[in-house]
Design a protein around this motif. Structure first.
Motif, short mmCIF file in Angstrom:
data_model
loop_
_atom_site.label_atom_id
_atom_site.label_comp_id
_atom_site.label_asym_id
_atom_site.label_seq_id
_atom_site.Cartn_x
_atom_site.Cartn_y
_atom_site.Cartn_z
N VAL A 65 -45.82 51.55 39.45
CA VAL A 65 -45.91 53.22 38.99
C VAL A 65 -46.57 52.99 37.49
CG1 VAL A 65 -45.16 55.55 38.61
CG2 VAL A 65 -43.89 53.99 40.15
N PRO A 66 -47.92 53.62 37.39
CA PRO A 66 -48.44 53.46 36.11
C PRO A 66 -47.61 54.10 34.76
CG PRO A 66 -49.96 54.94 37.76
CD PRO A 66 -48.46 54.20 38.27
N GLY A 67 -47.63 53.52 33.87
CA GLY A 67 -47.05 54.06 32.75
C GLY A 67 -47.22 55.37 32.19
N SER A 68 -48.51 56.09 32.75
CA SER A 68 -48.76 57.41 32.28
C SER A 68 -47.76 58.29 33.01
CB SER A 68 -50.12 57.54 32.73
OG SER A 68 -50.57 57.04 34.02
N GLY A 69 -46.98 57.72 34.17
CA GLY A 69 -46.21 58.72 34.81
C GLY A 69 -44.99 58.78 34.22
N PHE A 70 -44.56 57.75 33.36
CA PHE A 70 -43.40 57.95 32.32
C PHE A 70 -43.49 58.52 30.98
CE2 PHE A 70 -43.33 54.78 35.66
CZ PHE A 70 -41.97 55.41 36.53
N GLY A 71 -44.96 58.37 30.41
CA GLY A 71 -45.11 58.53 29.13
C GLY A 71 -45.37 57.23 28.39
N TYR B 74 -50.65 50.89 27.52
CA TYR B 74 -50.37 51.00 28.78
C TYR B 74 -49.58 50.07 29.58
CZ TYR B 74 -55.33 52.69 27.90
OH TYR B 74 -56.26 53.44 27.63
N HIS B 75 -48.88 50.66 30.42
CA HIS B 75 -47.81 49.81 30.92
C HIS B 75 -47.46 50.09 32.47
CE1 HIS B 75 -46.49 50.91 26.85
NE2 HIS B 75 -46.13 49.75 26.88
N PHE B 76 -46.67 49.48 33.25
CA PHE B 76 -46.42 50.00 34.56
C PHE B 76 -44.63 49.67 34.69
CE2 PHE B 76 -48.06 45.72 35.30
CZ PHE B 76 -46.78 44.94 35.87
N ARG B 77 -44.26 50.57 35.64
CA ARG B 77 -42.87 50.26 36.13
C ARG B 77 -42.75 49.37 37.22
NH1 ARG B 77 -38.10 54.18 37.81
NH2 ARG B 77 -39.08 54.01 39.83
N TYR B 78 -41.92 48.44 37.29
CA TYR B 78 -41.63 47.52 38.41
C TYR B 78 -40.40 47.35 38.41
CZ TYR B 78 -42.20 42.85 40.69
OH TYR B 78 -42.11 41.96 41.65
N LEU B 79 -40.12 47.52 39.93
CA LEU B 79 -38.40 47.34 40.32
C LEU B 79 -38.17 45.77 40.33
CD1 LEU B 79 -35.92 48.46 41.50
CD2 LEU B 79 -36.91 48.25 43.77
N CYS B 80 -37.23 45.42 39.61
CA CYS B 80 -37.07 43.99 39.61
C CYS B 80 -36.22 43.56 40.83
CB CYS B 80 -36.10 43.56 38.42
SG CYS B 80 -36.76 44.10 36.92
N LEU B 81 -36.49 44.00 42.09
CA LEU B 81 -35.85 43.65 43.41
C LEU B 81 -36.33 43.07 44.32
CD1 LEU B 81 -33.61 46.85 43.77
CD2 LEU B 81 -32.69 44.55 43.25
N PHE B 82 -37.62 42.05 43.90
CA PHE B 82 -38.39 41.47 44.88
C PHE B 82 -37.60 40.54 45.74
CE2 PHE B 82 -39.07 39.65 40.79
CZ PHE B 82 -38.79 38.28 40.92
N VAL B 83 -38.11 40.31 46.91
CA VAL B 83 -37.37 39.52 47.95
C VAL B 83 -37.57 38.07 47.33
CG1 VAL B 83 -37.48 38.61 50.45
CG2 VAL B 83 -38.44 41.00 49.61
N PRO B 84 -36.18 37.36 47.21
CA PRO B 84 -36.38 36.22 46.56
C PRO B 84 -36.91 35.06 47.66
CG PRO B 84 -33.94 37.06 47.36
CD PRO B 84 -35.00 37.93 47.75
N GLY B 85 -36.75 33.97 47.25
CA GLY B 85 -37.20 32.90 47.95
C GLY B 85 -38.66 32.43 47.93
N GLY C 186 -30.82 45.96 31.03
CA GLY C 186 -30.05 46.57 32.17
C GLY C 186 -31.16 47.28 32.80
N ALA C 187 -30.19 47.99 33.61
CA ALA C 187 -30.84 48.98 34.71
C ALA C 187 -31.63 48.20 35.68
CB ALA C 187 -31.80 49.93 34.26
N MET C 188 -32.78 48.42 36.30
CA MET C 188 -33.21 47.65 37.45
C MET C 188 -34.94 47.55 37.26
SD MET C 188 -31.58 49.44 40.86
CE MET C 188 -30.05 49.33 41.34
N TYR C 189 -35.48 47.76 36.16
CA TYR C 189 -36.76 47.94 36.01
C TYR C 189 -37.34 47.03 35.06
CZ TYR C 189 -35.52 52.06 38.86
OH TYR C 189 -34.75 52.75 39.44
N ALA C 190 -38.60 46.47 35.19
CA ALA C 190 -39.61 46.07 33.96
C ALA C 190 -40.34 46.99 33.61
CB ALA C 190 -39.89 44.64 34.35
N PHE C 191 -40.80 47.46 32.26
CA PHE C 191 -41.81 48.30 31.88
C PHE C 191 -42.67 47.49 30.84
CE2 PHE C 191 -43.50 52.19 29.82
CZ PHE C 191 -43.67 52.87 30.91
N PRO C 192 -43.35 46.35 31.57
CA PRO C 192 -44.31 45.62 30.65
C PRO C 192 -45.50 46.34 30.19
CG PRO C 192 -44.79 45.16 32.99
CD PRO C 192 -43.52 46.07 32.86
N ARG C 193 -45.81 46.08 28.81
CA ARG C 193 -47.09 46.36 28.64
C ARG C 193 -48.30 45.71 29.09
NH1 ARG C 193 -48.73 47.70 22.17
NH2 ARG C 193 -51.09 48.35 22.76
N ILE C 194 -49.38 46.21 29.54
CA ILE C 194 -50.68 45.49 29.78
C ILE C 194 -51.70 45.67 28.89
CG2 ILE C 194 -50.16 45.03 32.47
CD1 ILE C 194 -51.13 47.95 32.79
#
Lengths: 524, 524
Positions: free
Chosen positions: B479-485, B491-502, B437-445
């Motif tokens: 946004v780097p994961g350190s900004g969210f804890g 290590y992670h980052f937050r990524y909005l899953c709304l990229f332009v399709p196509g 749910g929500a709108m983000y991925a928070f993948p581990r790198i």
């Protein structure tokens, strides 16, 4: 089942079926079945109570929407329910809410806002081209060309440019830098944000914030929230509420004993007092701030509301620059404007801006960071601010209508201010200073000592008692002077000069006089 | 002249003519003439500096709009100036700003807003009747029938009624009381307001506020501003970011040594982590809050954004009531919603509401008082909230279009969430949990140790270094994961899953892989 059993093992509270039992999960229902034989426990002590809450918030007072306004709401409900009163409606003269009092919005502003809101209308022939031009400019500066996107924390770039161009015009060429403009959620937001950054220290080094008395109670409320020290300087009622620099000196000297005075707040034109500061007075204040190393906050939201032909609005920024580089490159200043007052009266959109002068670059970074936590001011309010600072100009299609509407609103306000002043001064026991600007009268009331005693018996401040009686007997809702501050032993109230025209003033005068006759019954 | 002389007598600073000398007052000009022989003084020390400012504000961090976003802005300017980059545009995947990413507003919502903004349109045949009906209802509840009036501090009455009716429907009949609804300036405003009332105490009795790690950094920012104590509880990444009550127990026990834990914040669906809490988990949390006497804050702004077919949104309010009267009449809860997320994505209007349960009546008074200092939330945002909770229903003219638009947005979001998850999991060195749910991925790198060393040499957190490189090399702003804890050493980052399709996803995959090849160069 497992869950319910676990709860029982943990000695958990009883869970009896609620009124929505049908929709309880099976686990919850089973738990209820197991446990419902136990008696229901009494309600527990709350976590958040008057005792446990933030004491600084508890100390906040805000009279403009205080007990008298709650009472007004109750009376309105009673009127709706058909309960008979000596009046048929409540006149809400407690707050500067022009459109609620019948003032019509400026057509051009609402046209641009509607176009920005629903861009399909850009194809409609019923909207003028200059309004469409403004709307396109605003939309092009918004993410995805939409008012529904977040803006930059500091506000939409092109709107900040328009604000800077407006200030430059207003101040006769003194330049304004869009980088120094921060769009805000009404002026209140800007004022509380800059104060939040400014306060620091504990004990004797707590930040002292100098505010006029009478003041607009946003200041005292924010000072209390931030646990800063309120340093009062008194405006001179005998001298048309003028600001006297000797009084500033007295106040700052006394304050130094118990805090670190760091900020000086000025409200010009005055709220609630309606005076307009002379250029000389502003120079004196700036020199004083320079001398005492005080950060200046200039609340200039009534800059369009000057009625007296002898007065003119001078911005602190302009005077600061005209005083030469020692001042213009040293005195730190934040000034505030809003869409809520002036001739627009667009309070509901919560638009505003703050201009900062000589803010340390590192502090600008801190300010943007702090603002970014709340993401951005409402973009619709930013758009409204844009139209306020970038109205139609001669030659444009909408200019004539815009000009006529603006002059009509301001002309009416000036007329009503004069009417109000004269009206009050005809009533025995009321004295009202000349209303030079803003939107309020803050007349002094002379309350007979027996009435003061009656108030004390009701455990009310005498002016609160007066305003409560006024509301109950006449339906007029005003705010007691104690909510703004006043010299010990004097009493006032704040009255919005926007009453409905057409004979109402005479009715009102009748009511005031009548009320004063009632009061006279308590005379010594 | 007198003024200039007085300044000289007081030993005042030199006043030389500024660039706007022509517009100087005569007094200022004279003073300049008298004094300009003196050398210009150097700039004075500022009053407001990093050293003197409010230390609590200085401690605030807010990564969603932090250094990486400032850098993105610089790169955009460089691209505009024609500076060549390996990409042609910056993809702002740092913030949940749907409309900025091309999502179209819901037509019905904007039609009602346009009608409210410019009521002349109520006569236009190009607007549907159900939109007009909504607009009339809203306007009738506004002072002077205008969005330009202030509303009550708590929000427009009929909108609060509509919110209560929405909650009752959403929660399958669990009743909601309009008196418990407070309209807010986005959800952020509600969250910071209730926290402001909740915090108190000094030393070991400072209020502890439990927040998830990773968290949405509004929480840590407000906790810092209010000088409360941040109490971290870690979500279980191995278990799809689930909330484990044993971890809550650990956190609260440890916190009791140095503060007074009083508040428990939950974000469901999770931001930045994208998990959706199970009903059982919510029950456990509520029981824990009851047991530990914690005030619950439920951030439910993504309640419409549930994608996984195995998940369903359960409101804390509903579960609380289903758990029976011991909970429903004792646990204090505030829950939050917003116009910014869901299928509307109306971030710019700053609309939102807060529902409070079991708030002490005296505290309700305190809350209204505190809110009244800022007068009211933007009325246009309140109107937007009304349409969100009171959309067209089957049988109404606009229903079909509304339904199609809503399903299209939510369907797209679900598709993009799945795409994003799969995409990340195809890239070596990235692991992404299922996006429920929500709108983000928070993948581990998994950052190679040589890259960690390189980051340290640049005095950057490794994930900040990674995100900065990603931005510079691919134009993707995350946004780097350190900004969210995050747990130490991950290590992670937050990524909005709304990229332009196509096809963008393929480009993106290519870039990610390429970037990881670059990183591979640093491998041990």
């Amino acid at each position: 089942m497992q869950r319910a059993a676990a709860l029982v093992r943990r000695g958990c509270c009883p869970r009896t079926p609620g009124p929505w039992g049908r929709r309880q999960s099976s686990a919850a229902a089973e738990a209820s079945a197991v446990l419902k034989v136990r008696p229901e426990r009494s309600r527990r002590e709350r976590i958040l109570t008057l005792e446990s809450m933030n004491p600084q918030v508890k100390a906040v007072e805000y009279a403009v929407r205080g007990p008298i306004v709650l009472k007004a709401g109750e009376i309105e409900l009673e009127l709706q329910r058909g309960i008979k009163k000596p009046f048929t409606e409540v006149i809400r003269a407690n707050i500067g809410d022009a459109q609620a009092m019948g003032q019509q919005p400026i057509t051009f502003l609402r046209q641009v806002m509607a176009l920005c809101t629903y861009p399909n209308l850009l194809d409609s022939p019923s909207f003028p081209e200059d309004a469409k031009k403004r709307a396109r400019r605003i939309l092009q500066a918004c993410g995805g060309n939409s008012l529904g996107s977040y803006s930059a924390s500091q506000g939409v770039n092109c709107i900040r440019e328009d604000v800077a161009a407006y200030i430059t015009r207003r101040d006769g060429g003194v330049p304004a830098d869009p980088d120094n403009i921060y769009l805000t959620t009404g002026a209140s937001d800007g004022i509380s944000t800059i104060l939040k950054i400014l306060v620091s220290g504990g004990g004797k080094s707590r930040t002292g914030v100098m505010i006029p008395i009478p003041q607009y109670p946003l200041y005292s409320a924010v000072i209390s929230e931030l646990d800063a020290v309120q340093v009062n300087y008194y405006l001179d009622e005998e001298n048309c509420w003028a600001l006297n620099v000797n009084e500033l000196r007295r106040a700052v000297q006394e304050a130094k004993d118990h805090c670190d005075p760091k900020v000086l707040c000025i409200i010009n034109p005055g709220n609630p007092t309606g005076q307009v500061q002379s250029r000389k007075c502003i120079e004196d204040v700036i020199h004083f701030a320079w001398e005492e190393k005080l950060f200046l906050l200039a609340d200039e939201v009534y800059q369009d509301n000057v009625y007296s032909p002898d007065c003119r609005f001078h911005s602190f920024k302009k005077v600061l620059y005209e005083m030469g580089p020692e001042y213009s490159s040293n005195v730190e200043l934040a000034s505030f404007h809003s869409t809520s007052k002036g001739y627009m009266g667009e309070c509901g959109y919560r638009g505003g801006y703050m201009e900062v002068i000589n803010l340390h670059p590192e502090i600008k970074g801190q300010l943007v960071k702090l603002l970014s936590v709340r993401l951005c001011p409402p973009v619709s309010g930013q758009a409204a601010m844009d139209i306020v600072v970038n109205p139609p100009v001669p030659g444009e299609e909408s200019f004539e209508l815009f000009h006529r509407e603006k002059e009509s609103v301001l002309g009416n306000l000036a007329k009503k201010a004069k009417l109000t002043e004269d009206l009050f001064n005809q009533v025995p026991g009321i004295h009202c200073n000349p209303l030079q600007g803003a939107m309020y009268a803050f007349p002094r009331i002379f309350i007979p000592s027996k009435a003061v005693e009656a108030a004390q018996a009701h455990k009310m401040a005498p002016d609160m008692f007066y305003c409560m009686k006024l509301l109950e007997e006449t339906g007029i809702c005003v705010v007691p002077g104690s909510g703004f501050g006043q010299r010990e032993g004097t009493y006032h109230f704040r009255y919005l000069c926007l009453f409905v025209p057409g004979g109402w003033s005479q009715v009102c005068l009748g009511k005031w006089t009548c009320y004063h006759r009632t009061q006279a019954g308590c005379r010594d």
